[in-house]
Design a protein around this motif. Structure first.
Motif, PDB file in Angstrom:
ATOM      1  N   ASP A  32       0.850  -1.208   0.065  1.00 55.33           N
ATOM      2  CA  ASP A  32      -0.015  -0.098  -0.061  1.00 55.33           C
ATOM      3  C   ASP A  32       0.818   1.375  -0.082  1.00 55.33           C
ATOM      4  OD1 ASP A  32      -1.598   2.263   0.809  1.00 55.33           O
ATOM      5  OD2 ASP A  32      -2.681   1.355   2.288  1.00 55.33           O
ATOM      6  N   TRP A  33       1.029   1.803  -1.259  1.00 54.81           N
ATOM      7  CA  TRP A  33       2.311   3.016  -1.197  1.00 54.81           C
ATOM      8  C   TRP A  33       1.830   4.101  -0.346  1.00 54.81           C
ATOM      9  CZ3 TRP A  33       6.480   0.887  -2.733  1.00 54.81           C
ATOM     10  CH2 TRP A  33       6.378  -0.146  -3.431  1.00 54.81           C
ATOM     11  N   GLY A  34       0.704   4.323  -0.118  1.00 52.92           N
ATOM     12  CA  GLY A  34       0.577   5.492   0.884  1.00 52.92           C
ATOM     13  C   GLY A  34       0.827   5.211   2.157  1.00 52.92           C
ATOM     14  N   ARG A  35       0.725   3.976   2.770  1.00 50.50           N
ATOM     15  CA  ARG A  35       1.177   3.419   3.857  1.00 50.50           C
ATOM     16  C   ARG A  35       2.747   3.366   3.906  1.00 50.50           C
ATOM     17  NH1 ARG A  35      -2.674  -0.504   7.120  1.00 50.50           N
ATOM     18  NH2 ARG A  35      -4.472   0.696   6.955  1.00 50.50           N
ATOM     19  N   VAL A  36       3.299   2.806   2.831  1.00 56.63           N
ATOM     20  CA  VAL A  36       4.733   2.882   2.808  1.00 56.63           C
ATOM     21  C   VAL A  36       5.321   4.031   3.070  1.00 56.63           C
ATOM     22  CG1 VAL A  36       6.713   2.263   1.282  1.00 56.63           C
ATOM     23  CG2 VAL A  36       4.573   0.652   1.456  1.00 56.63           C
ATOM     24  N   GLY A  37       4.705   5.152   2.123  1.00 57.87           N
ATOM     25  CA  GLY A  37       5.346   6.499   2.270  1.00 57.87           C
ATOM     26  C   GLY A  37       5.247   7.214   3.502  1.00 57.87           C
ATOM     27  N   HIS A  38       3.972   7.103   4.051  1.00 57.67           N
ATOM     28  CA  HIS A  38       3.486   7.530   5.566  1.00 57.67           C
ATOM     29  C   HIS A  38       4.743   6.908   6.482  1.00 57.67           C
ATOM     30  CE1 HIS A  38       1.574   8.056   9.420  1.00 57.67           C
ATOM     31  NE2 HIS A  38       1.235   9.031   8.688  1.00 57.67           N
ATOM     32  N   TYR A  53      12.635   1.750  -3.984  1.00 57.96           N
ATOM     33  CA  TYR A  53      11.559   0.691  -4.338  1.00 57.96           C
ATOM     34  C   TYR A  53      11.443   0.466  -5.721  1.00 57.96           C
ATOM     35  CZ  TYR A  53      10.272   1.814   0.558  1.00 57.96           C
ATOM     36  OH  TYR A  53      10.519   2.055   1.959  1.00 57.96           O
ATOM     37  N   THR A  54      11.392   1.653  -6.543  1.00 55.39           N
ATOM     38  CA  THR A  54      11.107   1.366  -7.968  1.00 55.39           C
ATOM     39  C   THR A  54      12.120   0.599  -8.517  1.00 55.39           C
ATOM     40  OG1 THR A  54      10.158   3.749  -7.982  1.00 55.39           O
ATOM     41  CG2 THR A  54      10.997   2.731 -10.121  1.00 55.39           C
ATOM     42  N   GLU A  55      13.360   0.694  -8.104  1.00 53.04           N
ATOM     43  CA  GLU A  55      14.396  -0.238  -8.636  1.00 53.04           C
ATOM     44  C   GLU A  55      13.922  -1.844  -8.176  1.00 53.04           C
ATOM     45  OE1 GLU A  55      19.216  -0.797  -8.240  1.00 53.04           O
ATOM     46  OE2 GLU A  55      18.187   1.026  -8.063  1.00 53.04           O
ATOM     47  N   PRO A  64       5.886   1.014  -8.271  1.00 53.66           N
ATOM     48  CA  PRO A  64       5.181   1.962  -7.181  1.00 53.66           C
ATOM     49  C   PRO A  64       4.320   2.925  -7.564  1.00 53.66           C
ATOM     50  CG  PRO A  64       7.669   1.454  -6.924  1.00 53.66           C
ATOM     51  CD  PRO A  64       7.419   0.942  -8.147  1.00 53.66           C
ATOM     52  N   ASN A  65       3.405   3.415  -6.875  1.00 57.71           N
ATOM     53  CA  ASN A  65       2.652   4.471  -7.216  1.00 57.71           C
ATOM     54  C   ASN A  65       3.343   5.642  -6.335  1.00 57.71           C
ATOM     55  OD1 ASN A  65       0.699   6.691  -7.170  1.00 57.71           O
ATOM     56  ND2 ASN A  65      -1.050   5.175  -7.392  1.00 57.71           N
ATOM     57  N   ALA A  66       3.728   6.492  -7.117  1.00 54.52           N
ATOM     58  CA  ALA A  66       5.004   7.559  -6.470  1.00 54.52           C
ATOM     59  C   ALA A  66       3.731   8.618  -6.031  1.00 54.52           C
ATOM     60  CB  ALA A  66       5.671   8.017  -7.595  1.00 54.52           C
ATOM     61  N   TYR A  71       2.317  11.476  -1.159  1.00 53.74           N
ATOM     62  CA  TYR A  71       1.189  11.717  -0.193  1.00 53.74           C
ATOM     63  C   TYR A  71       1.172  11.220   0.961  1.00 53.74           C
ATOM     64  CZ  TYR A  71      -3.521  12.498   1.628  1.00 53.74           C
ATOM     65  OH  TYR A  71      -4.524  13.027   2.502  1.00 53.74           O
ATOM     66  N   GLY A  72       1.509   9.900   1.268  1.00 52.53           N
ATOM     67  CA  GLY A  72       1.738   9.342   2.332  1.00 52.53           C
ATOM     68  C   GLY A  72       2.912   9.799   3.219  1.00 52.53           C
ATOM     69  N   TRP A  73       4.121  10.287   2.366  1.00 57.88           N
ATOM     70  CA  TRP A  73       5.198  10.586   2.757  1.00 57.88           C
ATOM     71  C   TRP A  73       4.845  11.930   3.456  1.00 57.88           C
ATOM     72  CZ3 TRP A  73       8.674  14.621   2.364  1.00 57.88           C
ATOM     73  CH2 TRP A  73       9.850  14.546   3.086  1.00 57.88           C
ATOM     74  N   ASP A  74       4.220  12.789   2.786  1.00 58.94           N
ATOM     75  CA  ASP A  74       3.881  14.235   3.193  1.00 58.94           C
ATOM     76  C   ASP A  74       3.174  14.078   4.635  1.00 58.94           C
ATOM     77  OD1 ASP A  74       5.205  15.490   1.102  1.00 58.94           O
ATOM     78  OD2 ASP A  74       3.353  15.386  -0.057  1.00 58.94           O
ATOM     79  N   GLN A  75       2.336  13.144   4.644  1.00 62.27           N
ATOM     80  CA  GLN A  75       1.638  13.154   5.998  1.00 62.27           C
ATOM     81  C   GLN A  75       2.623  12.634   7.204  1.00 62.27           C
ATOM     82  OE1 GLN A  75      -1.764  14.093   6.074  1.00 62.27           O
ATOM     83  NE2 GLN A  75      -1.259  14.779   3.841  1.00 62.27           N
ATOM     84  N   GLY A  76       3.354  11.543   6.731  1.00 59.59           N
ATOM     85  CA  GLY A  76       4.361  10.993   7.874  1.00 59.59           C
ATOM     86  C   GLY A  76       5.307  12.010   8.307  1.00 59.59           C
ATOM     87  N   ILE A  77       5.866  12.781   7.310  1.00 58.40           N
ATOM     88  CA  ILE A  77       6.928  13.682   7.576  1.00 58.40           C
ATOM     89  C   ILE A  77       6.658  14.611   8.905  1.00 58.40           C
ATOM     90  CG2 ILE A  77       6.926  15.338   5.934  1.00 58.40           C
ATOM     91  CD1 ILE A  77      10.267  13.609   6.868  1.00 58.40           C
TER      92      ILE A  77
END
Length: 179
Positions: A32-38, A53-55, A64-66, A71-77
Motif C-alpha cells: 500500500d504505497w500510501g502507507r509505505v510513504g507514511h 522501491y522503483t528499482e 510503485p505508485n509514486a 502523499y503518505g510521505w507528506d503526512q508522515g514527515i
C-alpha cells in the motif's frame, strides 16, 4: 569440505544481497504505497526512497505508485519533524536527518533541538574519552617507579578531574534544553 564452504559462501552472499533490497518481491506485490510513504516519512526517511522501491520492485514487474507514496510521505514527515525527534536524533549523533525536514513546518524547531542534542552527544563523548584517559593514566601511575613521572601523572589526573567536573556541569545545563 569444499562443498560446505561453497554452500556457506553462497548463503552469505544471498543474505548480503537480500540486505540491500529495500523491499522483498512479496512486499512489492502487496504494498500500500500510501502507507509505505507514511511509514518512511514518520521514520525520517528521504522521499527519494521511492527510487529504491522503483528499482527493487521493478525486478518483479511492480511499479510503485509514486503519487500515493508522496502523499503518505507528506503526512508522515510531519510526525518526524518535531522538537522531540530533533532532540532524540541529536542525542544519538544523527546530524544527517535535518535535510529531510527542510521545507517542513517543524523544521526550525527540529533543527534547534537537533543541535542541542548534538551538543549533549559531544559532551558525553568527551567525558567518555576523558574517563578512558584517566584509566590509562591510573594504570601508568600504578606501574611507575619514578617519582617525577608519578607527580606529572597526578597533575594530569587532576586536570582531567577538573575537566570532568566542568563537563558534568555543562551537561546538566545542556540537558535542561530538552523539549
Amino acid at each position: 569440505m569444499t562443498k560446505h564452504l561453497a554452500l556457506l559462501s553462497l548463503l552469505l552472499a544471498s543474505l548480503l544481497m537480500a540486505g540491500c533490497e529495500s523491499m522483498s518481491p512479496t512486499e512489492c506485490k502487496v504494498a500500500d504505497w500510501g502507507r509505505v510513504g507514511h511509514a518512511d516519512g514518520t521514520r525520517g526517511e528521504s522521499e527519494r526512497r521511492i527510487a529504491d522501491y522503483t528499482e527493487d520492485c521493478g525486478k518483479v514487474g511492480v511499479v510503485p505508485n509514486a503519487q500515493l507514496y508522496r502523499y503518505g510521505w507528506d503526512q508522515g514527515i510531519v510526525n518526524f519533524c518535531t522538537a522531540a525527534n530533533g532532540w532524540r536524533e541529536g542525542l544519538q549523533g544523527n546530524s544527517g536527518k535535518a535535510s529531510v525536514c527542510q521545507g517542513q513546518a517543524g523544521y526550525a524547531s527540529f533543527v534547534r533541538y537537533l543541535e542541542a542534542g548534538l551538543q549533549v552527544n559531544n559532551t558525553q563523548a568527551q567525558m567518555q574519552r576523558n574517563a578512558r584517559e584517566s584509566e590509562r593514566l591510573q594504570k601508568r601511575l600504578e606501574e611507575s617507579k619514578n617519582d617525577e613521572e608519578k607527580k606529572n601523572i597526578r597533575n594530569d589526573l587532576r586536570h582531567i578531574d577538573r575537566e570532568q567536573f566542568r563537563l558534568r556541569n555543562q551537561l546538566t545545563q545542556q540537558q535542561m534544553l530538552a523539549p
